[in-house]
Motif scaffolding. Structure first.
Motif, PDB file in Angstrom:
ATOM      1  N   ALA A   1       2.064   8.121  12.441  1.00  0.00           N
ATOM      2  CA  ALA A   1       1.340   8.839  11.383  1.00  0.00           C
ATOM      3  C   ALA A   1       1.247   8.020  10.095  1.00  0.00           C
ATOM      4  O   ALA A   1       0.690   8.492   9.101  1.00  0.00           O
ATOM      5  N   GLY A   2       1.803   6.804  10.100  1.00  0.00           N
ATOM      6  CA  GLY A   2       1.699   5.925   8.946  1.00  0.00           C
ATOM      7  C   GLY A   2       2.790   6.096   7.906  1.00  0.00           C
ATOM      8  O   GLY A   2       2.678   5.569   6.799  1.00  0.00           O
ATOM      9  N   TYR A   3       3.846   6.792   8.254  1.00  0.00           N
ATOM     10  CA  TYR A   3       4.956   7.019   7.331  1.00  0.00           C
ATOM     11  C   TYR A   3       5.961   5.869   7.393  1.00  0.00           C
ATOM     12  O   TYR A   3       6.201   5.301   8.463  1.00  0.00           O
ATOM     13  N   PHE A   4       6.570   5.565   6.243  1.00  0.00           N
ATOM     14  CA  PHE A   4       7.802   4.797   6.260  1.00  0.00           C
ATOM     15  C   PHE A   4       8.858   5.710   6.870  1.00  0.00           C
ATOM     16  O   PHE A   4       8.814   6.939   6.676  1.00  0.00           O
TER      17      PHE A   4
ATOM     18  N   THR B   1       0.848  -1.189   0.000  1.00  0.00           N
ATOM     19  CA  THR B   1       0.000   0.000   0.000  1.00  0.00           C
ATOM     20  C   THR B   1       0.884   1.240   0.000  1.00  0.00           C
ATOM     21  O   THR B   1       1.827   1.335   0.785  1.00  0.00           O
ATOM     22  N   LEU B   2       0.569   2.202  -0.874  1.00  0.00           N
ATOM     23  CA  LEU B   2       1.345   3.449  -0.918  1.00  0.00           C
ATOM     24  C   LEU B   2       1.253   4.177   0.419  1.00  0.00           C
ATOM     25  O   LEU B   2       0.164   4.340   0.968  1.00  0.00           O
ATOM     26  N   ARG B   3       2.423   4.595   0.904  1.00  0.00           N
ATOM     27  CA  ARG B   3       2.512   5.360   2.145  1.00  0.00           C
ATOM     28  C   ARG B   3       3.547   6.448   1.973  1.00  0.00           C
ATOM     29  O   ARG B   3       4.520   6.275   1.241  1.00  0.00           O
ATOM     30  N   PRO B   4       3.380   7.575   2.671  1.00  0.00           N
ATOM     31  CA  PRO B   4       4.420   8.594   2.627  1.00  0.00           C
ATOM     32  C   PRO B   4       5.645   8.124   3.401  1.00  0.00           C
ATOM     33  O   PRO B   4       5.569   7.157   4.170  1.00  0.00           O
TER      34      PRO B   4
ATOM     35  N   ARG C   1      12.161   0.127  -3.994  1.00  0.00           N
ATOM     36  CA  ARG C   1      11.901  -1.062  -3.182  1.00  0.00           C
ATOM     37  C   ARG C   1      10.657  -0.971  -2.312  1.00  0.00           C
ATOM     38  O   ARG C   1      10.131  -2.002  -1.877  1.00  0.00           O
ATOM     39  N   PHE C   2      10.230   0.246  -2.019  1.00  0.00           N
ATOM     40  CA  PHE C   2       9.091   0.433  -1.126  1.00  0.00           C
ATOM     41  C   PHE C   2       7.981   1.188  -1.852  1.00  0.00           C
ATOM     42  O   PHE C   2       8.264   2.045  -2.692  1.00  0.00           O
ATOM     43  N   PRO C   3       6.724   0.931  -1.490  1.00  0.00           N
ATOM     44  CA  PRO C   3       5.593   1.638  -2.120  1.00  0.00           C
ATOM     45  C   PRO C   3       5.388   3.025  -1.491  1.00  0.00           C
ATOM     46  O   PRO C   3       4.491   3.237  -0.683  1.00  0.00           O
ATOM     47  N   VAL C   4       6.249   3.957  -1.874  1.00  0.00           N
ATOM     48  CA  VAL C   4       6.263   5.292  -1.272  1.00  0.00           C
ATOM     49  C   VAL C   4       5.385   6.248  -2.065  1.00  0.00           C
ATOM     50  O   VAL C   4       5.497   6.334  -3.292  1.00  0.00           O
ATOM     51  N   ASP C   5       4.537   6.963  -1.356  1.00  0.00           N
ATOM     52  CA  ASP C   5       3.750   8.048  -1.929  1.00  0.00           C
ATOM     53  C   ASP C   5       4.654   9.281  -1.935  1.00  0.00           C
ATOM     54  O   ASP C   5       4.803   9.964  -0.917  1.00  0.00           O
TER      55      ASP C   5
ATOM     56  N   ASN D   1       4.326  12.128  -3.253  1.00  0.00           N
ATOM     57  CA  ASN D   1       3.655  13.421  -3.104  1.00  0.00           C
ATOM     58  C   ASN D   1       3.550  13.865  -1.652  1.00  0.00           C
ATOM     59  O   ASN D   1       3.324  15.045  -1.384  1.00  0.00           O
ATOM     60  N   ARG D   2       3.691  12.930  -0.734  1.00  0.00           N
ATOM     61  CA  ARG D   2       3.566  13.251   0.699  1.00  0.00           C
ATOM     62  C   ARG D   2       4.844  12.963   1.469  1.00  0.00           C
ATOM     63  O   ARG D   2       4.842  12.962   2.697  1.00  0.00           O
ATOM     64  N   SER D   3       5.945  12.721   0.774  1.00  0.00           N
ATOM     65  CA  SER D   3       7.200  12.338   1.409  1.00  0.00           C
ATOM     66  C   SER D   3       8.188  13.496   1.425  1.00  0.00           C
ATOM     67  O   SER D   3       8.065  14.434   0.646  1.00  0.00           O
ATOM     68  N   PHE D   4       9.195  13.391   2.303  1.00  0.00           N
ATOM     69  CA  PHE D   4      10.200  14.445   2.407  1.00  0.00           C
ATOM     70  C   PHE D   4      11.464  13.928   3.066  1.00  0.00           C
ATOM     71  O   PHE D   4      11.481  12.854   3.666  1.00  0.00           O
ATOM     72  N   VAL D   5      12.514  14.734   2.936  1.00  0.00           N
ATOM     73  CA  VAL D   5      13.826  14.443   3.513  1.00  0.00           C
ATOM     74  C   VAL D   5      14.094  15.450   4.621  1.00  0.00           C
ATOM     75  O   VAL D   5      13.778  16.635   4.483  1.00  0.00           O
ATOM     76  N   VAL D   6      14.700  14.977   5.719  1.00  0.00           N
ATOM     77  CA  VAL D   6      15.157  15.860   6.785  1.00  0.00           C
ATOM     78  C   VAL D   6      16.657  15.674   6.913  1.00  0.00           C
ATOM     79  O   VAL D   6      17.140  14.562   7.155  1.00  0.00           O
ATOM     80  N   GLY D   7      17.393  16.753   6.719  1.00  0.00           N
ATOM     81  CA  GLY D   7      18.844  16.707   6.815  1.00  0.00           C
ATOM     82  C   GLY D   7      19.377  17.948   7.484  1.00  0.00           C
ATOM     83  O   GLY D   7      18.629  18.892   7.755  1.00  0.00           O
ATOM     84  N   ASP D   8      20.678  17.947   7.730  1.00  0.00           N
ATOM     85  CA  ASP D   8      21.288  19.101   8.377  1.00  0.00           C
ATOM     86  C   ASP D   8      22.353  19.767   7.505  1.00  0.00           C
ATOM     87  O   ASP D   8      22.950  20.752   7.917  1.00  0.00           O
TER      88      ASP D   8
END
Length: 180
Positions: free
Chosen positions: A55-58, A13-16, A133-137, A139-146
């Motif tokens: 929140a259901g995120y990978f 199932t697609l997940r963010p 490899r993963f069913p990533v949505d 449109n609702r995903s993001f990266v957190v970096g420094d």
């Protein structure tokens, strides 16, 4: 070679997803960290991972580990630290779905790791591999970096990147999860 621990069963199932850099975001950056006894979680890091899980995120970790190419430590040390991190998170009811790292650096001292790699941030290879490899949505995903390289990798993969300025990671990520 540069994949680490991954959850075995993947629901299609697609997940963010949240893609966390490791050093400076999940843990205090102490330059070439590989020793468990020197690892210090960033304030709110475990709670941030748990909040993303709830929140259901990978939740993924994407980390450059040029210390391998530089001869400071081995890939087995990276695996050992990531396994320990996963156990620590699991003890708090949180989880990382996959750890990705890049041991390569074009100026490395160890010949087999001395190369330019699409997986080394600011290149998007680690993110692209996870997306395949993963069913990533997306449109609702993001990266957190420094670092700027984290944000550049996010953009190169077509994802928004958010620069973590320090402080409490949970407080930083909650509004990002709510807007997704």
């Amino acid at each position: 070679m540069s994949r680490d621990r991954e959850s075995p069963a993947i629901d299609r199932t697609l997940r963010p997803a949240v893609f966390f850099d490791r050093d400076g975001v999940l843990n205090v950056d102490t330059d070439y960290l590989f020793e468990i006894d020197k690892f210090v979680w960033i304030d709110g890091a475990i709670d941030a991972v748990k909040a993303a899980n709830d929140a259901g995120y990978f939740v993924f970790v994407i980390t450059n580990q040029s210390g391998v190419a530089r001869g400071f430590y081995e890939e087995t040390d990276v695996h050992r630290l990531h396994d320990w991190m996963a156990r620590e998170l699991e003890a708090s009811g949180a989880r990382i779905d996959a750890f990705e790292y890049c041991p390569f650096h074009p100026e490395g001292q160890i010949e087999r790791y001395r190369l330019v790699s699409e997986r080394r941030k600011p290149q998007p290879g680690m993110i692209v591999d996870l997306l395949s490899r993963f069913p990533v949505d997306t449109n609702r995903s993001f990266v957190v970096g420094d670092r700027p390289s984290d944000i550049e990798a996010a953009r190169a993969a077509g994802l928004p990147g958010h620069a973590f300025p320090g402080g409490n990671l949970r407080d930083f990520i909650l509004p990002l999860l709510a807007s997704g």
